[in-house]
Write a protein that holds these residues in place. Structure first.
Motif, PDB file in Angstrom:
ATOM      1  N   ILE A  74       4.356  10.652  -1.594  1.00  0.00           N
ATOM      2  CA  ILE A  74       3.708   9.970  -2.715  1.00  0.00           C
ATOM      3  C   ILE A  74       2.208  10.237  -2.679  1.00  0.00           C
ATOM      4  N   SER A  75       1.555   9.930  -3.778  1.00  0.00           N
ATOM      5  CA  SER A  75       0.088  10.035  -3.810  1.00  0.00           C
ATOM      6  C   SER A  75      -0.513   8.747  -3.257  1.00  0.00           C
ATOM      7  N   ARG A  76      -1.801   8.782  -2.979  1.00  0.00           N
ATOM      8  CA  ARG A  76      -2.487   7.571  -2.513  1.00  0.00           C
ATOM      9  C   ARG A  76      -2.386   6.489  -3.592  1.00  0.00           C
ATOM     10  N   THR A  77      -2.534   6.867  -4.859  1.00  0.00           N
ATOM     11  CA  THR A  77      -2.419   5.901  -5.956  1.00  0.00           C
ATOM     12  C   THR A  77      -1.042   5.237  -5.958  1.00  0.00           C
ATOM     13  N   ASP A  78       0.014   6.037  -5.769  1.00  0.00           N
ATOM     14  CA  ASP A  78       1.373   5.480  -5.684  1.00  0.00           C
ATOM     15  C   ASP A  78       1.488   4.479  -4.544  1.00  0.00           C
ATOM     16  N   SER A  79       0.841   4.765  -3.420  1.00  0.00           N
ATOM     17  CA  SER A  79       0.951   3.892  -2.250  1.00  0.00           C
ATOM     18  C   SER A  79       0.413   2.499  -2.547  1.00  0.00           C
ATOM     19  N   PHE A  80      -0.661   2.422  -3.341  1.00  0.00           N
ATOM     20  CA  PHE A  80      -1.218   1.110  -3.706  1.00  0.00           C
ATOM     21  C   PHE A  80      -0.203   0.329  -4.537  1.00  0.00           C
TER      22      PHE A  80
END
Length: 189
Positions: A74-80
């Motif tokens: 996942i992307s960092r944005t997805d992780s949030f």
């Protein structure tokens, strides 16, 4: 100039054979939706959902063929959005990473580890790497020539006779530079 094709990698999951069978049913075989840049790799027609502590994401594309271990990239944005804090890792390096619930049409898997933000990297066929003087695991500097040009440092070189030349970045990196799949980047160091 050392130009390399850009492949933007959206969130996706690699599943083990055992997890494919739990999520889709005994003996289930993934169906190819489209071939990917790396020989023998494909995006499957099948998708799953994932559930983190803060949120759920649906229609996560499965990439095939089956792997020895399940891994969600996942992307960092997805992780949030999911409520996770996965490390930045090379694909396949999942020891000590967070887990997540995976939901398929026939069952669910509670993954104990396997969620990563994939490190940006370039796949090199051995002949391309040799021609450009690049060795496996070398860190490179790459320029993205989008509407908001960026220089990416610490781009990992992955070299194999099984690879095709392709830069893999995630959606956060591509959006920051304003580039898309099928555009080109330049290796500058």
């Amino acid at each position: 100039m050392k130009k390399v094709h850009i492949g933007v990698s959206a969130r996706h999951i690699h599943l083990s054979r055992a997890h494919i069978e739990i999520l889709f049913g005994q003996g289930y075989v993934l169906h190819e939706f489209k071939a990917l840049s790396q020989p023998g790799q494909f995006a499957a027609e099948e998708v799953v959902s994932v559930q983190g502590s803060k949120g759920r994401m649906d229609k996560i594309r499965i990439l095939g063929p089956a792997r020895s271990e399940t891994q969600l990239e996942i992307s960092r944005t997805d992780s949030f959005a999911l409520g996770l804090n996965p490390p930045l890792r090379q694909s396949g390096d999942i020891v000590g990473t967070p887990g997540i619930k995976i939901i398929g049409p026939a069952g669910e898997v509670e993954l104990q580890q396997g969620v990563i933000v994939a490190a940006r990297h370039i796949h090199f066929h051995s002949s391309d790497a040799e021609a450009w003087g690049i060795v496996d695991q070398q860190m490179l500097k790459v320029k993205l020539n989008g509407e908001r040009p960026l220089i990416l440092e610490n781009v990992l070189a992955r070299v194999s006779d099984q690879f095709a030349l392709d830069l893999h970045i995630d959606t956060d990196e591509a959006n920051a530079a304003g580039v898309k799949t099928d555009e080109y980047a330049e290796i500058i160091d």
